[in-house]
Design an enzyme around this catalytic site. Structure first.
Site, short mmCIF file in Angstrom:
data_model
loop_
_atom_site.label_atom_id
_atom_site.label_comp_id
_atom_site.label_asym_id
_atom_site.label_seq_id
_atom_site.Cartn_x
_atom_site.Cartn_y
_atom_site.Cartn_z
N ARG A 81 23.98 26.84 33.66
CA ARG A 81 24.80 26.72 33.38
C ARG A 81 26.17 27.52 34.46
O ARG A 81 26.82 27.20 35.72
CB ARG A 81 25.89 25.56 32.63
CG ARG A 81 25.51 24.20 32.53
CD ARG A 81 26.37 23.58 30.65
NE ARG A 81 26.30 24.54 29.84
CZ ARG A 81 27.31 25.36 29.54
NH1 ARG A 81 28.33 25.26 29.80
NH2 ARG A 81 27.18 26.03 28.01
N HIS A 87 25.37 23.74 21.16
CA HIS A 87 25.66 24.15 22.42
C HIS A 87 25.83 23.37 23.52
O HIS A 87 23.84 21.94 22.75
CB HIS A 87 23.98 25.33 22.55
CG HIS A 87 23.53 25.61 23.80
ND1 HIS A 87 23.27 25.40 25.53
CD2 HIS A 87 23.87 27.38 24.32
CE1 HIS A 87 23.10 25.83 26.19
NE2 HIS A 87 23.35 27.51 25.27
#
Ligand SMILES: Cc1cc2nc3c(=O)[nH]c(=O)nc-3n(C[C@H](O)[C@H](O)[C@H](O)COP(=O)(O)OP(=O)(O)OC[C@H]3O[C@@H](n4cnc5c(N)ncnc54)[C@H](O)[C@@H]3O)c2cc1C
Length: 574
Positions: free
Chosen positions: A259, A237
């Protein structure tokens, strides 16, 4: 001391896969005796509880299961088992409705009452349903209540240590467990066993999964000679929190929605670096963003702790606080202001796409043994989309429950265990008690560094060879290292030792598969073989243990639904 018990269905793990399996098996046949064994406390362990971002489901107007399927296949770089991926995306619709209407979950809504879908990276539609940014707590608490309300036996703080075959070797007989509270051994004879121990790549310097996960399910499967696929596919991640070496918060994940919502990544010089590398910028897939961050780190353009920054302030601090309350609090605990400042992040090992090979109905090649959730390989191929993890666990957990109930109707008897294997496994689990005590933590730290440095985000032959040799040395050192305390009850150092042994064994399988794949797909990037290779002749890796040797083979991907270059979207609702 070895206590012997019997049940119809034994489920290993109490995450989304394990609890759904228990509920669906009970629903399929309420007369079955069902036991859930778990290393931790029911509802308090594993990663389903830790799910932050949410659950992918094609429920919204303008979306379709075909679109979700294509995102999954393309995200997985054409390696997924397409039948599993199709089952995942189509059954997710049913499962989310079940979670809300039968299990009692309540997810966030739009003003018109429809479920809110948030944006997750690598997807062409905002389909990730959620409860704020703490979705897993909602799911696992409600599942736990439903399991408590039924006559399902709970074996909490019970660690599975070995899958025990039947005396004729043709099927599984049951599982050897340690009751961690007393330290005594229990053999549970079961007609059907589900492995749902949740994978969890906790052998990397930076990692997100819960500390109770140490790849035990896959280590047990390897020892039984069962095949594992896609083991090189470790997902990093991109945004693990980086708060220095002295806090366990380092490595924990800051969710994808940051994001997705428009967060920016900046290097140590304060420059955005994703725009120049991908038109989707920060919303590119996890593998690619992780690699870009790693490159910034290698080039020395880092934040004070050696990572990069995530910045949300340009989205408005009130908005960030409202939308990402849990994340803001987590960062504040470590001295960072997510809403108005910069937060240091680093790629962190998050998920293992690889796992046991199984059919869509969760059965494995060994009769009586089933697998679901993160322990099962195939649904995600080379890259798991954020939001497809908990969908995978709950969809296939439910299927496993039904499959096992029906399987038992056709195979009603218990099978006698292979007593020699059982004796061997009891002795194997006690190995460290007879050795001089040593520094286990130092060994663990070395494994974390070897995997991060040589088997991590960017790989090459020399590093993999070095990593392999170092892990072999470490294994020998572990086998010579004992425990200071001979007490069995709640001897957590004993369990740390067993955790480390599983992690080392599965790390060896990861290295072997990574050496075997001489191209770069999704999470697996070889600097010496950067090309993806021909998609139409894609293969997946299969690792199998024969005695002390790991064999790696390549098996062709079956394009049973769509071939590279084709799309289901031409004829589907776009
Ligand atoms: C921080 C974090 C955030 C995440 N966010 C998302 C997200 O937003 N969306 C998404 O889709 N996915 C997300 N994931 C991934 C998702 O959580 C997992 O893919 C999924 O929950 C795994 O479910 P599972 O049932 O397979 O395993 P888990 O829920 O991890 O459960 C594993 C169980 O097995 C038990 N166990 C382990 N070893 C043994 C043993 N030897 N004997 C007995 N029991 C054992 C554990 O104690 C636990 O009960 C996230 C993961 C993490 C770590």
């Amino acid at each position: 001391m070895l206590e012997r018990l019997a049940t119809d269905i034994l489920i290993l793990g109490s995450g989304g896969a394990g609890l759904f399996a228990a509920l669906h098996a009970h629903q399929a046949n309420p007369d079955l005796a069902i036991a859930v064994a778990s290393k931790g406390l029911l509802g308090k362990c594993g990663c389903t509880r830790m799910v932050q971002g949410g659950y992918n489901v094609a429920l919204h107007r303008g979306d379709s299961i075909e679109r979700h399927f294509m995102d999954t296949i393309e995200g997985g770089k054409w390696l997924p088992n397409q039948k599993m991926a199709w089952t995942l995306v189509s059954k997710a619709v049913e499962r989310v409705q079940e979670l809300e209407n039968e299990i009692g979950c309540f997810f966030d809504r739009n003003a018109d009452g429809t479920l809110h879908g948030k944006a997750f990276a690598g997807q062409t539609f905002d389909r990730t349903v959620h409860k704020g940014d703490l979705t897993g707590i909602e799911i696992i608490n409600r599942l736990m209540e439903q399991v408590w309300a039924r006559p399902i036996q709970r074996l909490e703080e019970h660690r599975a240590v070995a899958l025990i075959p039947a005396h004729d070797g043709q099927a599984l007989a049951g599982v050897l467990l340690i009751d961690m509270r007393t330290g005594s051994f229990r053999f549970i004879c079961a007609k059907a066993v589900l492995v749902a121990t949740g994978g969890g790549p906790t052998m990397y310097r930076y990692h997100t999964p819960s500390g109770d996960k140490s790849m035990d399910g896959l280590a047990m499967a390897l020892r039984l000679g069962l095949p594992l696929r896609d083991m090189e596919m470790v997902q990093f991640h991109p945004t693990g929190l980086l708060a220095g070496p002295d806090t366990r918060m380092t490595g924990t994940v800051l969710e994808e929605g940051l994001r997705g919502a428009g967060g920016h990544l900046l290097n140590g010089r304060g420059e955005r670096f994703m725009q120049a590398r991908d038109p989707r910028a920060e919303r590119a897939t996890r593998d690619f963003v992780s690699r870009c961050i790693y490159e910034e780190m290698r080039a020395g353009r880092t934040s004070p702790h050696g990572g990069v920054y995530i910045k949300m302030a340009h989205l408005g601090s009130d908005h960030v606080v409202r939308q990402f309350k849990g994340m803001v609090e987590r960062c504040a605990d470590c001295g960072f202001d997510l809403a108005a400042g910069l937060v240091e992040v680093v790629p962190t090992a998050h998920y293992l796409m690889g796992g046991m090979i199984c059919e869509v109905d969760t059965s494995t090649e060994l009769a009586g043994l089933f697998v679901a959730g993160e322990d099962a390989g195939g649904a995600h191929g080379a890259n798991r989309l954020g939001g497809n993890g908990v969908a995978n666990s709950t969809v296939f957990g439910g299927i496993a429950g039904e499959t096992m109930a029906h399987w038992i109707a056709r195979n009603p008897g218990h099978r006698a265990p292979d007593e020699a294997v059982l004796r061997f496994e009891v002795a194997r689990a006690q190995h460290p008690f007879a050795r001089p005590h040593g520094d286990l933590n130092r060994l663990r730290e070395r494994l974390l560094d070897i995997m991060w440095d040589d088997v991590g985000v960017i790989r090459h032959a020399a590093g993999l060879g070095r990593g392999n040799a170092a892990i072999d040395v470490l294994e020998q050192e572990l086998l010579a290292t004992g425990l200071a305390d001979g007490e069995r009850a709640f001897n957590l150092t004993w369990h740390d030792w067993l955790n480390l042994r599983s992690l080392i064994e599965v790390s060896q399988a990861i290295v072997a598969a990574a050496q075997g794949r001489e191209n770069s797909r999704g999470a697996h990037y070889r600097e010496d073989f950067p090309d993806a290779g021909d998609l139409a002749s894609s293969t997946f890796t299969v690792v199998r243990q024969h005695g002390a040797v790991l064999d790696v083979a390549a098996a062709p991907v079956e394009f049973s639904i769509v071939r590279p270059g084709e799309s289901l979207l031409q004829n589907a609702a776009q």
